[in-house]
Design an enzyme around this catalytic site. Structure first.
Site, PDB file in Angstrom:
ATOM      1  CG  ASP A  53      42.998  45.978  38.882  1.00  0.00           C
ATOM      2  OD1 ASP A  53      41.845  45.513  39.050  1.00  0.00           O
ATOM      3  OD2 ASP A  53      44.070  45.541  38.525  1.00  0.00           O
TER       4      ASP A  53
ATOM      5  CG  HIS B  26      44.565  40.889  37.383  1.00  0.00           C
ATOM      6  ND1 HIS B  26      43.574  40.787  38.354  1.00  0.00           N
ATOM      7  CD2 HIS B  26      44.776  42.428  37.067  1.00  0.00           C
ATOM      8  CE1 HIS B  26      43.413  41.954  38.924  1.00  0.00           C
ATOM      9  NE2 HIS B  26      44.088  43.281  38.357  1.00  0.00           N
TER      10      HIS B  26
ATOM     11  CE  LYS C 202      43.699  33.992  35.898  1.00  0.00           C
ATOM     12  NZ  LYS C 202      44.009  35.531  35.734  1.00  0.00           N
TER      13      LYS C 202
ATOM     14  CE1 TYR D 276      37.815  34.595  40.577  1.00  0.00           C
ATOM     15  CE2 TYR D 276      40.090  33.815  39.569  1.00  0.00           C
ATOM     16  CZ  TYR D 276      39.260  34.683  40.250  1.00  0.00           C
ATOM     17  OH  TYR D 276      39.971  35.677  40.807  1.00  0.00           O
TER      18      TYR D 276
ATOM     19  CG  HIS E 162      40.115  36.505  33.325  1.00  0.00           C
ATOM     20  ND1 HIS E 162      39.971  36.681  34.562  1.00  0.00           N
ATOM     21  CD2 HIS E 162      38.964  36.286  32.313  1.00  0.00           C
ATOM     22  CE1 HIS E 162      38.710  36.219  34.768  1.00  0.00           C
ATOM     23  NE2 HIS E 162      38.084  36.165  33.441  1.00  0.00           N
TER      24      HIS E 162
HETATM   25  C1  LIG Z   1      44.261  37.022  43.094  1.00  0.00           C
HETATM   26  C2  LIG Z   1      44.393  36.660  44.668  1.00  0.00           C
HETATM   27  C3  LIG Z   1      44.255  37.524  45.274  1.00  0.00           C
HETATM   28  N1  LIG Z   1      44.494  37.410  46.808  1.00  0.00           N
HETATM   29  C4  LIG Z   1      44.454  38.412  47.796  1.00  0.00           C
HETATM   30  C5  LIG Z   1      45.283  39.644  47.359  1.00  0.00           C
HETATM   31  C6  LIG Z   1      44.799  40.794  47.884  1.00  0.00           C
HETATM   32  O1  LIG Z   1      44.989  41.003  49.271  1.00  0.00           O
HETATM   33  C7  LIG Z   1      43.197  40.516  47.647  1.00  0.00           C
HETATM   34  C8  LIG Z   1      42.459  41.165  46.308  1.00  0.00           C
HETATM   35  O2  LIG Z   1      43.414  40.484  45.377  1.00  0.00           O
HETATM   36  P1  LIG Z   1      43.371  41.306  44.051  1.00  0.00           P
HETATM   37  O3  LIG Z   1      42.876  42.729  44.160  1.00  0.00           O
HETATM   38  O4  LIG Z   1      44.484  40.829  43.184  1.00  0.00           O
HETATM   39  O5  LIG Z   1      42.029  40.395  43.379  1.00  0.00           O
HETATM   40  P2  LIG Z   1      41.316  40.739  42.115  1.00  0.00           P
HETATM   41  O6  LIG Z   1      41.307  42.112  41.447  1.00  0.00           O
HETATM   42  O7  LIG Z   1      39.829  40.151  41.770  1.00  0.00           O
HETATM   43  O8  LIG Z   1      42.031  39.667  41.003  1.00  0.00           O
HETATM   44  C9  LIG Z   1      41.868  38.713  40.151  1.00  0.00           C
HETATM   45  O9  LIG Z   1      41.231  39.372  39.243  1.00  0.00           O
HETATM   46  C10 LIG Z   1      41.205  38.719  37.743  1.00  0.00           C
HETATM   47  C11 LIG Z   1      39.618  38.548  37.588  1.00  0.00           C
HETATM   48  C12 LIG Z   1      41.664  37.497  37.759  1.00  0.00           C
HETATM   49  O10 LIG Z   1      41.655  37.033  36.696  1.00  0.00           O
HETATM   50  C13 LIG Z   1      42.643  36.863  38.673  1.00  0.00           C
HETATM   51  O11 LIG Z   1      42.240  35.735  39.103  1.00  0.00           O
HETATM   52  C14 LIG Z   1      43.056  37.848  39.864  1.00  0.00           C
HETATM   53  O12 LIG Z   1      43.894  38.661  39.507  1.00  0.00           O
HETATM   54  O13 LIG Z   1      43.161  39.021  47.551  1.00  0.00           O
HETATM   55  C15 LIG Z   1      45.029  36.107  47.201  1.00  0.00           C
HETATM   56  O14 LIG Z   1      45.026  35.576  48.420  1.00  0.00           O
HETATM   57  N2  LIG Z   1      44.722  35.142  46.600  1.00  0.00           N
HETATM   58  C16 LIG Z   1      44.544  35.112  44.933  1.00  0.00           C
HETATM   59  O15 LIG Z   1      44.664  34.194  44.098  1.00  0.00           O
END
Ligand SMILES: Cc1cn([C@H]2C[C@H](O)[C@@H](COP(=O)(O)OP(=O)(O)O[C@H]3O[C@H](C)C(=O)[C@H](O)[C@H]3O)O2)c(=O)[nH]c1=O
Length: 183
Positions: free
Chosen positions: A170, A62, A72, A132, A119
């Site tokens: 993803d 992402h 980050k 993070y 990342h």
């Molecule tokens: C990133 C983020 C997500 N959310 C909410 C949105 C969704 O309802 C839930 C899960 O989000 P997401 O599936 O995008 O989470 P990850 O797959 O862990 O995403 C992260 O994955 C990789 C490791 C990265 O580097 C980023 O920090 C980030 O994109 O959290 C939020 O409320 N705030 C946030 O900053």
């Protein structure tokens, strides 16, 4: 704090000091002055915390597009991950190349992934918790991604695809050749 430059400029491994005693330990896991002494001057504005309950969970790859691009600073407080940063800086000699690092609670190490990189990570143990700091607020409309196992990226993940655990988002990310990097 120990600082190690990785093979792609800007991506660093940090290892803060852990003060152990009979009660346990104390560690300054973030100190803006210590980062400044290491040439890192970043104004982090948001802390994130994710728990991945299984081994083989992949989150990524992402990045957020400007004006919400994020630096980050990533660490693991339980379990371990292989962390990956892909260079999306179009003028970089390492454009499209990546670096990896194993981060773990045992190693107590951190990775700094600057703006301009995609990342992601894969968990190496169940119940892995990743904490993070990011230097810009979450902006869903600017939240972009690249497919984690795009062969053009050549990332060798330790767990095969059929055992990987991903979000629907993803599973549907673009291939590297389909994106136009904004960096
Ligand atoms: C990133 C983020 C997500 N959310 C909410 C949105 C969704 O309802 C839930 C899960 O989000 P997401 O599936 O995008 O989470 P990850 O797959 O862990 O995403 C992260 O994955 C990789 C490791 C990265 O580097 C980023 O920090 C980030 O994109 O959290 C939020 O409320 N705030 C946030 O900053």
């Amino acid at each position: 704090m120990q600082v190690e430059e990785l093979a792609i400029s800007g991506v660093k491994i940090l290892r803060p000091k852990k003060h152990g005693d009979s009660r346990g330990f104390f560690s300054e896991v973030y100190n803006r002055h210590a980062l400044g002494d290491a040439g890192i001057d970043i104004d982090f504005v948001q802390d994130n915390h994710s728990l991945s309950s299984e081994r083989g969970v992949v989150r990524g790859l992402h990045y957020q597009t400007p004006p919400f691009a994020q630096d980050k600073l990533v660490r693991v407080i339980r379990g371990s991950i292989i962390d990956v940063a892909v260079d999306l800086r179009r003028s970089s000699t390492t454009y499209g190349k990546h670096v990896t690092a194993v981060l773990s609670a045992d190693e107590w190490n951190q990775i700094l992934v600057p703006v301009g990189f995609a990342h992601g990570f894969m968990t190496l143990e169940p119940n892995t918790e990743v904490i993070y700091k990011v230097s810009n607020y979450y902006a869903p409309e600017h939240d972009k991604g690249i497919s984690w196992n795009d062969p053009d990226l050549g990332i060798s993940w330790p767990i095969e695809e059929r055992h990987a655990v991903l979000s629907d988002k993803d599973r549907r990310q673009l291939q590297f050749s389909q994106i136009v990097s904004p960096f």
